[in-house]
Write an enzyme that holds these catalytic residues in place. Structure first.
Site, PDB file in Angstrom:
ATOM      1  N   ASN A  10      42.522  27.195  37.151  1.00  0.00           N
ATOM      2  CA  ASN A  10      42.744  28.153  36.064  1.00  0.00           C
ATOM      3  C   ASN A  10      43.841  27.608  35.129  1.00  0.00           C
ATOM      4  O   ASN A  10      45.005  27.519  35.513  1.00  0.00           O
ATOM      5  CB  ASN A  10      43.165  29.493  36.691  1.00  0.00           C
ATOM      6  N   ASP A  66      47.149  32.319  45.229  1.00  0.00           N
ATOM      7  CA  ASP A  66      46.163  33.368  44.996  1.00  0.00           C
ATOM      8  C   ASP A  66      46.949  34.627  44.641  1.00  0.00           C
ATOM      9  O   ASP A  66      47.955  34.941  45.278  1.00  0.00           O
ATOM     10  CB  ASP A  66      45.300  33.597  46.239  1.00  0.00           C
ATOM     11  N   TYR A 151      45.941  40.475  33.482  1.00  0.00           N
ATOM     12  CA  TYR A 151      46.399  41.861  33.322  1.00  0.00           C
ATOM     13  C   TYR A 151      47.736  41.949  32.588  1.00  0.00           C
ATOM     14  O   TYR A 151      48.317  43.035  32.476  1.00  0.00           O
ATOM     15  CB  TYR A 151      46.519  42.533  34.701  1.00  0.00           C
ATOM     16  N   ARG A 178      54.613  35.029  40.530  1.00  0.00           N
ATOM     17  CA  ARG A 178      54.306  33.608  40.763  1.00  0.00           C
ATOM     18  C   ARG A 178      55.605  32.793  40.799  1.00  0.00           C
ATOM     19  O   ARG A 178      55.766  31.905  41.628  1.00  0.00           O
ATOM     20  CB  ARG A 178      53.357  33.095  39.663  1.00  0.00           C
TER      21      ARG A 178
HETATM   22  P1  IMP Z   1      43.453  34.313  41.225  1.00  0.00           P
HETATM   23  O1  IMP Z   1      42.434  34.778  42.234  1.00  0.00           O
HETATM   24  O2  IMP Z   1      44.749  33.978  41.863  1.00  0.00           O
HETATM   25  O3  IMP Z   1      42.951  33.232  40.341  1.00  0.00           O
HETATM   26  O4  IMP Z   1      43.808  35.517  40.237  1.00  0.00           O
HETATM   27  C1  IMP Z   1      43.102  36.711  40.233  1.00  0.00           C
HETATM   28  C2  IMP Z   1      43.165  37.392  38.914  1.00  0.00           C
HETATM   29  O5  IMP Z   1      44.406  38.055  38.807  1.00  0.00           O
HETATM   30  C3  IMP Z   1      43.054  36.510  37.680  1.00  0.00           C
HETATM   31  O6  IMP Z   1      41.740  36.336  37.286  1.00  0.00           O
HETATM   32  C4  IMP Z   1      43.815  37.315  36.652  1.00  0.00           C
HETATM   33  O7  IMP Z   1      42.985  38.275  36.060  1.00  0.00           O
HETATM   34  C5  IMP Z   1      44.838  38.030  37.491  1.00  0.00           C
HETATM   35  N1  IMP Z   1      46.134  37.341  37.446  1.00  0.00           N
HETATM   36  C6  IMP Z   1      46.586  36.342  38.240  1.00  0.00           C
HETATM   37  N2  IMP Z   1      47.837  36.017  37.903  1.00  0.00           N
HETATM   38  C7  IMP Z   1      48.183  36.816  36.865  1.00  0.00           C
HETATM   39  C8  IMP Z   1      49.359  36.942  36.081  1.00  0.00           C
HETATM   40  O8  IMP Z   1      50.369  36.236  36.248  1.00  0.00           O
HETATM   41  N3  IMP Z   1      49.310  37.888  35.116  1.00  0.00           N
HETATM   42  C9  IMP Z   1      48.236  38.681  34.894  1.00  0.00           C
HETATM   43  N4  IMP Z   1      47.122  38.597  35.601  1.00  0.00           N
HETATM   44  C10 IMP Z   1      47.096  37.669  36.584  1.00  0.00           C
END
Ligand code: IMP
Length: 197
Positions: A10, A66, A151, A178
């Protein structure tokens, strides 16, 4: 110096992680192999699945994260399903719209949310270290701001008096879920570097 493969595809997350790891004494490279299915029931499981797959494929240490947004009033949803909340092909805006629809009319006291990030560091022979970072906030009734991703436009951070999408990358990286998880991971990387040097 320890070499670590970063197992995230990502670009929005990579931008943040690169900055967060900038001061860490290790050589980082991007993982270019296939992404495994995120079949875990928890953020920790999914981070481990991604880190272990990259470590096995490259025979190098690997790091993966994640992330999920947990809203208490929704029983912890979207949680581990944050990326696919509005369906398998959902884009960020679809997920935000669904979240706002489900929370429509809820008073401020019921709009509490927590971002959680699990970070896993895995070795080629299957050792794993996991850490977590979190950041508490409130879900706004409508988006505000253009920065960040996911978000961020609806996640209001009370201590900063603004949404993540109103912050610069440097500001978000001082307070985010994060950032907190990667700070803990950096300590582990430091110890590993000493152990293997
Ligand atoms: P992932 O499975 O870790 O890639 O993230 C899951 C989902 O959470 C992503 O597709 C984003 O929509 C959301 N997300 C992850 N990190 C952030 C952030 O730092 N800010 C806002 N949304 C996030």
């Amino acid at each position: 110096m320890i070499e670590i493969v970063v197992a995230t595809k990502n670009p929005d997350k990579i931008r943040e992680i690169e900055k967060l790891l900038a001061g860490v004494r290790a050589k980082f490279s991007a993982y270019r192999g296939a992404s495994p299915a995120e079949t875990g029931k928890t953020l920790v499981e999914n981070a481990a699945i991604k880190a272990l797959a990259a470590a096995r494929a490259t025979q190098k240490w690997s790091i993966a994260d994640d992330t999920g947004l947990e809203v208490a009033a929704l029983g912890g949803r979207p949680g581990v399903r944050s990326a696919r909340f509005a369906g398998p092909r959902a884009i960020y805006e679809d997920n935000v719209k669904k979240l706002l629809r489900l929370m429509k009319g809820l008073p401020r006291a019921k709009r509490k949310a927590v971002f959680k990030t699990a970070v896993c560091i895995a070795s080629p022979d299957g050792k794993v270290y996991t850490v977590e970072g979190r950041c508490a906030g409130l879900i706004r009734e409508s988006p505000d701001g253009k920065n960040g991703f996911g978000y961020d436009p609806v996640f209001y951070h009370p201590p900063s008096k603004k949404t993540f999408a109103r912050m610069t990358l440097a500001e978000k990286n001082r307070v985010s879920h994060r950032a907190r998880a990667i700070a803990k991971a950096a300590l582990i990387i430091g110890r590993l570097s000493i152990a293997i040097s």
